[in-house]
Design a protein around this motif. Structure first.
Motif, PDB file in Angstrom:
ATOM      1  N   GLN A 230      59.049  33.279 122.498  1.00 19.91           N
ATOM      2  CA  GLN A 230      59.953  32.126 122.557  1.00 19.91           C
ATOM      3  C   GLN A 230      59.342  30.948 121.801  1.00 19.91           C
ATOM      4  OE1 GLN A 230      61.592  31.413 126.352  1.00 19.91           O
ATOM      5  NE2 GLN A 230      62.513  29.461 125.872  1.00 19.91           N
ATOM      6  N   GLU A 231      60.194  30.228 121.033  1.00 20.39           N
ATOM      7  CA  GLU A 231      59.721  29.132 120.219  1.00 20.39           C
ATOM      8  C   GLU A 231      59.812  27.797 120.983  1.00 20.39           C
ATOM      9  OE1 GLU A 231      61.706  28.901 116.535  1.00 20.39           O
ATOM     10  OE2 GLU A 231      60.662  30.611 115.659  1.00 20.39           O
ATOM     11  N   TYR A 232      58.821  26.925 120.754  1.00 19.49           N
ATOM     12  CA  TYR A 232      58.795  25.581 121.304  1.00 19.49           C
ATOM     13  C   TYR A 232      58.402  24.620 120.181  1.00 19.49           C
ATOM     14  CZ  TYR A 232      58.617  28.114 125.752  1.00 19.49           C
ATOM     15  OH  TYR A 232      58.871  28.952 126.781  1.00 19.49           O
ATOM     16  N   THR A 233      58.848  23.343 120.293  1.00 15.09           N
ATOM     17  CA  THR A 233      58.499  22.326 119.302  1.00 15.09           C
ATOM     18  C   THR A 233      57.964  21.094 120.037  1.00 15.09           C
ATOM     19  OG1 THR A 233      60.228  23.106 117.823  1.00 15.09           O
ATOM     20  CG2 THR A 233      59.318  20.915 117.385  1.00 15.09           C
ATOM     21  N   THR A 234      56.835  20.580 119.565  1.00 16.45           N
ATOM     22  CA  THR A 234      56.240  19.421 120.226  1.00 16.45           C
ATOM     23  C   THR A 234      57.067  18.167 119.950  1.00 16.45           C
ATOM     24  OG1 THR A 234      54.831  18.981 118.317  1.00 16.45           O
ATOM     25  CG2 THR A 234      53.942  20.409 120.014  1.00 16.45           C
ATOM     26  N   ASN A 235      57.005  17.214 120.922  1.00 14.89           N
ATOM     27  CA  ASN A 235      57.723  15.944 120.734  1.00 14.89           C
ATOM     28  C   ASN A 235      56.825  14.947 119.997  1.00 14.89           C
ATOM     29  OD1 ASN A 235      55.888  15.070 122.596  1.00 14.89           O
ATOM     30  ND2 ASN A 235      57.337  14.923 124.294  1.00 14.89           N
ATOM     31  N   ASN A 236      57.230  13.689 119.977  1.00 13.83           N
ATOM     32  CA  ASN A 236      56.463  12.681 119.230  1.00 13.83           C
ATOM     33  C   ASN A 236      55.085  12.422 119.817  1.00 13.83           C
ATOM     34  OD1 ASN A 236      58.490  12.358 117.381  1.00 13.83           O
ATOM     35  ND2 ASN A 236      59.507  10.714 118.521  1.00 13.83           N
ATOM     36  N   GLU A 237      54.874  12.853 121.073  1.00 12.44           N
ATOM     37  CA  GLU A 237      53.552  12.713 121.683  1.00 12.44           C
ATOM     38  C   GLU A 237      52.762  14.025 121.616  1.00 12.44           C
ATOM     39  OE1 GLU A 237      54.137  11.310 125.624  1.00 12.44           O
ATOM     40  OE2 GLU A 237      54.778   9.313 125.008  1.00 12.44           O
ATOM     41  N   GLY A 238      53.287  14.975 120.888  1.00 15.27           N
ATOM     42  CA  GLY A 238      52.593  16.258 120.745  1.00 15.27           C
ATOM     43  C   GLY A 238      52.706  17.139 121.969  1.00 15.27           C
ATOM     44  N   LYS A 239      53.727  16.956 122.807  1.00 15.04           N
ATOM     45  CA  LYS A 239      53.823  17.691 124.063  1.00 15.04           C
ATOM     46  C   LYS A 239      55.049  18.595 124.094  1.00 15.04           C
ATOM     47  CE  LYS A 239      51.536  14.093 126.812  1.00 15.04           C
ATOM     48  NZ  LYS A 239      51.626  13.250 128.025  1.00 15.04           N
ATOM     49  N   PHE A 240      54.976  19.641 124.937  1.00 13.02           N
ATOM     50  CA  PHE A 240      56.122  20.453 125.320  1.00 13.02           C
ATOM     51  C   PHE A 240      55.789  21.142 126.634  1.00 13.02           C
ATOM     52  CE2 PHE A 240      53.529  23.355 122.877  1.00 13.02           C
ATOM     53  CZ  PHE A 240      53.620  24.547 123.591  1.00 13.02           C
ATOM     54  N   MET A 241      56.784  21.657 127.323  1.00 16.47           N
ATOM     55  CA  MET A 241      56.586  22.304 128.618  1.00 16.47           C
ATOM     56  C   MET A 241      57.124  23.733 128.568  1.00 16.47           C
ATOM     57  SD  MET A 241      57.594  19.196 131.207  1.00 16.47           S
ATOM     58  CE  MET A 241      57.066  20.108 132.637  1.00 16.47           C
ATOM     59  N   LEU A 242      56.546  24.607 129.379  1.00 18.10           N
ATOM     60  CA  LEU A 242      56.979  26.004 129.429  1.00 18.10           C
ATOM     61  C   LEU A 242      56.538  26.599 130.751  1.00 18.10           C
ATOM     62  CD1 LEU A 242      54.669  28.357 127.409  1.00 18.10           C
ATOM     63  CD2 LEU A 242      54.002  26.055 128.038  1.00 18.10           C
ATOM     64  N   ASN A 243      57.100  27.765 131.071  1.00 15.13           N
ATOM     65  CA  ASN A 243      56.703  28.533 132.250  1.00 15.13           C
ATOM     66  C   ASN A 243      55.843  29.703 131.797  1.00 15.13           C
ATOM     67  OD1 ASN A 243      58.121  26.991 134.166  1.00 15.13           O
ATOM     68  ND2 ASN A 243      60.030  28.041 133.629  1.00 15.13           N
ATOM     69  N   LEU A 244      54.662  29.818 132.361  1.00 13.92           N
ATOM     70  CA  LEU A 244      53.732  30.880 131.957  1.00 13.92           C
ATOM     71  C   LEU A 244      52.851  31.216 133.161  1.00 13.92           C
ATOM     72  CD1 LEU A 244      52.994  32.505 129.408  1.00 13.92           C
ATOM     73  CD2 LEU A 244      51.146  30.880 129.013  1.00 13.92           C
TER      74      LEU A 244
END
Length: 889
Positions: A230-244
């Motif tokens: 699954q692809e994720y893209t960081t926001n302007n603060e370099g962050k993203f969230m996911l379940n792992l």
């Protein structure tokens, strides 16, 4: 706060040690059907992490608990599939045998909840009629067509739904594909406030907050990650969230960057990543990860091994602590020395610094725990030694009492003996003589049997040229000659400076090696000094050979040892060793037996090495000869050239060896060339189109004959095309002169030459052709429709070339043939071929076959002649080169 973190980490370490104590390490080996080892293969057992086989085909896998028999064995290796496996439960050893399979393809289907069971997988143009079904762990397998072009663009359907390209990940090097169902759309986190609120809230179990920085610790904005399909893209603060469920760097792939640093908090809720560089393609992620536990060494359960393991763990923790301290120092320097960094960067660095400090505390706590464990084990070892000493003291007391009782018995025996000595003297002497005779007989029989056995083993050893078979013979017979608990044969590897023991007997490791530079190795001492090591008690005699202050002997290790060097051309090429746990296990006879076997093994190793050298040189020579055949075939006329000049033809060309001494030659001279003016003083010529064809049989066959055939071919072309000699008899006379000149036969004793049949073919009027034939010890066969008969014209009775001083003359023979008649040119290889009864194929038999089938098409004639030759020859070796050319006029 720090005390709470230390307590939590201490509890985690104790819990991990308790869980790990229940784990079971399985060792295994991977071979093909012929016994060859298979390296760089991925192996999984009963759902374990995939591990990779080493250069010896071996692997180790850590399982949650000991198993009685594996339920599932998965191996990923291109062009291979599992044939069978055997499991030794008592030793925890798994032996896997692989079948070669051109396109055995495997895969794994997963969705957001994990492995998908019972899914129907269809690959377009491959298995539409028989879909592959996934098993309980989501794996499937099928056989693809051999030339099937599998790629990421190949259409794949799972449960009737066609997948997108980004739903699959193909591992071509393993013939394996990873499929992720119901892939969610990419979420680009551009709204700083919304994402910041999500990340700053308390995180649910299994939810991760990932923060990504560039090397200068600025937020890595709009960078794409791939995590478990699954692809994720960081926001302007370099962050993203996911379940792992499990944090591991191998699960994270960054498009266009490499991960240089990876860390997470103790609770596993926050992940910090620093990226750098620029790569074209991300690293592929396997569906299961290879954990550190799969590489843990399976130590023997003794004090020394466990203490060593703890010392190694302490060293690793020290190195980790040093690394963390260095990283803290770097972050502190950046915070102090770079006041220009932004508040956001300073906050991120401060958070990262806090994470490092927590990790440092955890590492120090674990180091203290490991230190305490080492102390406990050492105390236990001391206690065990004291207990053993107490047992020894008690045993010595019992031995003292036994000595007293024995002394009393001896005194009583002497008194009784003194009273009865006269009566029993003769009887005792007789029994003594009988015992001596029996002992001598037993010793002679034992020595005879040993000599007979050693002779038999020696013959088998020196007769083999295969190293693995040699080791197997020694390992099979050695225990019948000398009592052993550990034994094997080691060979010096000059490149790696090691002594390698293949199929080492008596230990868990089938492969065992020792460094030549190891000053604690008896094998290394034996090789370097080219002398035997003979020890009856290792703990007392080790300093005879090893210049070390102490040598620890474990409870289950051998005490009696023999090492004998394997000497070849005054150089030690290996060692043979026998070892036993008991003290004083070996006699002088045992030493002689091992020395004799070492001599046989040395000879066999020398023979094996010489065989490899000879075999390699033979391959080089054969390759050169094959290339010579390619050159020879290039100068022979091909089917296209013959087809352009004749309505039908066939060629039977069979060399005895790779290169042939036979050849056939063709040349076409148009009338315009044949009648071109050569000398103005000569009358003009009136030639029509001329076709020259010849079949030659040079002296010898193989390489010498091949060289001679190329010389003859070149000279014929020179005489016709350059010298413009069109008379067959004169061509042969000039050819005889040129061969003797080229081979310098006027000056040297050289009798090489050739037999040849040469024809000039020219049309004289519509429907009729004149054939002018000249032969050097070769005839011309032809079939005429006018006379309905098969005829033979004999050539002259002398060859081309040789040591004869007198110039030779050859005769022309002219025949007029009608369209559809056929001529045959041949060497003597066909008619002289023997069968098993030493009978020749014969010229008469060849003439009968040609006469009966002259009016058939040339392909049919060729098939009949080849079949007749095959039936005549059967399994008999071909004795000469064979050439037969048939031409339809």
């Amino acid at each position: 706060m720090k005390h709470i973190q230390q307590f939590a980490f201490l509890f985690f370490c104790l819990f991990s040690l308790r869980v790990s104590a229940q784990e079971f390490t399985l060792i295994g080996k991977l071979n093909d059907e012929k016994g060859n080892i298979i390296t760089e293969a991925k192996v999984s057992v009963d759902g374990s992490a995939f591990v990779t086989t080493n250069k010896l085909g071996q692997f180790k896998i850590t399982l949650p608990q000991k198993i009685n028999n594996p339920d599932e064995v998965i191996v990923l290796k291109k062009h291979f599939r599992v044939k069978e496996y055997s499991y030794k439960q008592d030793k925890g050893q798994l032996f896997i045998t692989m079948n070669t399979s051109t396109r055995y393809f495997q895969g794994h289907v997963n969705d957001s909840r994990g492995a998908v069971r019972g899914a129907k997988v269809i690959i377009e143009n491959a298995n539409e009629k028989s879909p592959a079904i996934t098993d309980g762990r989501g794996f499937f397998a099928l056989n693809l067509p051999e030339t099937f072009p599998m790629s990421r663009k190949t259409k794949i359907t799972v449960n009737g739904e066609e997948l997108e390209t980004e739903d699959t990940q193909l591992f071509d090097e393993y013939d394996f594909i990873y499929i992720k169902l119901h892939k969610k759309k990419e979420v680009v986190a551009d709204n700083k406030t919304d994402n910041q609120n999500k990340i700053d809230k308390p995180l649910a179990q299994g939810t991760l907050s990932v923060t990504t920085y560039l090397e200068d610790y600025t937020p890595a904005k709009n960078i794409k990650f791939m995590v478990e399909g699954q692809e994720y893209t960081t926001n302007n603060e370099g962050k993203f969230m996911l379940n792992l469920s499990e944090i591991d760097v191998s699960r994270f792939v960054v498009y266009g960057y490499d991960i240089s640093k990876f860390d997470f908090d103790n609770q596993g809720n926050y992940v910090f990543i620093i990226v750098k560089g620029d790569t074209e393609n991300p690293t592929p992620v396997m569906p299961r990860r290879e954990t550190l536990d799969s590489m843990i060494i399976d130590y023997q359960k003794d004090f020394n091994a466990i203490v060593n393991e703890l010392e190694l763990r302490k060293q690793l923790l020290q190195e980790k602590s040093i690394y963390i301290r260095d990283e803290i120092e770097k972050v502190n320097e950046k915070l102090i020395e770079e006041p220009s960094i932004s508040q956001l960067q300073r906050a991120n660095l401060t958070k990262y610094l806090s994470t490092l400090e927590t990790a440092l505390i955890a590492t120090d706590v674990e180091y203290e725990i490991t230190q305490e464990k080492s102390k406990v084990l050492v105390d236990k070892l001391k206690s065990t030694i004291l207990e053993k000493d107490a047992v020894i003291v008690e045993e010595e007391k019992e031995i003292g009492l036994l000595k007293i009782e024995l002394l009393a018995a001896i005194v009583l025996g002497l008194i009784a003996l003194a009273l009865t000595v006269t009566f029993f003297r003769q009887n005792k002497q007789l029994h003594k003589q009988q015992a001596e005779i029996k002992a001598q007989k037993d010793e002679i029989e034992h020595s005879y049997n040993n000599i007979k056995t050693i002779s038999t083993i020696g013959q088998k050893i020196t007769a083999t040229l295969d190293f693995k078979n040699l080791i197997n013979i020694v390992n099979t017979h050695l225990p019948s000659l000398v009592k052993t608990s550990v034994f094997g044969v080691g060979v010096v590897n000059e490149t790696d400076q090691k002594i390698e023991f293949m199929d080492f007997q008596g230990k868990d490791q089938l492969y065992h090696s020792e460094d030549l530079a190891d000053n604690r190795s008896f094998a290394a001492w034996t090789v370097k000094n080219q002398k035997e090591v003979i020890i009856s008690d290792v703990s007392k005699e080790f300093q005879k050979y090893l210049n070390i202050p102490s040598y620890y002997v474990a409870k289950d290790q051998p005490n009696s040892i023999i090492y004998v060097p394997l000497i070849n051309e005054n150089q030690a090429v290996g060692v043979i060793t026998v070892q036993h746990q008991d003290i004083n296990s070996y006699t002088d006879i045992d030493v002689k037996i091992v020395e004799t076997l070492a001599a046989y093994v040395s000879v066999a190793l020398s023979n094996s090495n010489a065989y490899e050298v000879i075999n390699r040189k033979n391959t080089d020579i054969t390759d050169s000869i094959r290339y010579a055949r390619t050159i020879q075939e290039a100068i022979l006329p091909d089917d296209k050239q013959l087809g352009e000049l004749f309505s039908e033809h066939f060629v039977i060309y069979q060399g005895k060896d790779i290169v042939s001494g036979d050849f056939y030659w063709l040349d076409y001279v148009p009338a315009s060339v044949a009648n071109a003016e050569i000398d103005s003083d000569l009358p003009p010529t009136k030639f029509s189109d001329e076709i020259f064809i010849a079949v030659g049989d040079c002296t010898g066959h193989g390489v010498p004959g091949g060289f001679m055939s190329m010389v003859a071919n070149h000279l014929l072309s020179e005489l016709v095309n350059i010298k413009r000699i069109y008379d067959p008899a004169i061509v042969l006379e000039k050819l005889d002169t040129r061969v003797r000149e080229s081979l310098k036969q006027y000056d040297k004793l050289n009798d090489d030459g050739l037999d040849v049949c040469l024809c000039r073919i020219e049309r004289i009027e519509e429907g009729y052709t004149k054939v002018t034939f000249a032969g050097a010890r070769r005839p011309l066969f032809y079939y005429s429709q006018l006379t309905s008969s098969f005829e033979v014209i004999q050539g002259d009775r002398h060859s081309i070339g040789g040591m004869h001083r007198k110039e030779k003359e050859f005769t022309n023979h002219e025949i007029i043939l009608k369209t559809g008649d056929i001529i045959y040119l041949s060497t003597d290889g066909l008619v002289d071929q023997h069968n098993g009864e030493r009978e020749k194929f014969s010229t008469k038999r060849l003439q009968d076959i040609l006469e009966r089938n002259a009016m058939l098409n040339t392909n049919a004639q060729k098939s009949m002649i080849e079949e007749a030759l095959k039936d005549h020859r059967k399994d008999e070796e071909q004795r000469d080169d064979i050439t037969l050319v048939g031409i339809r006029i």
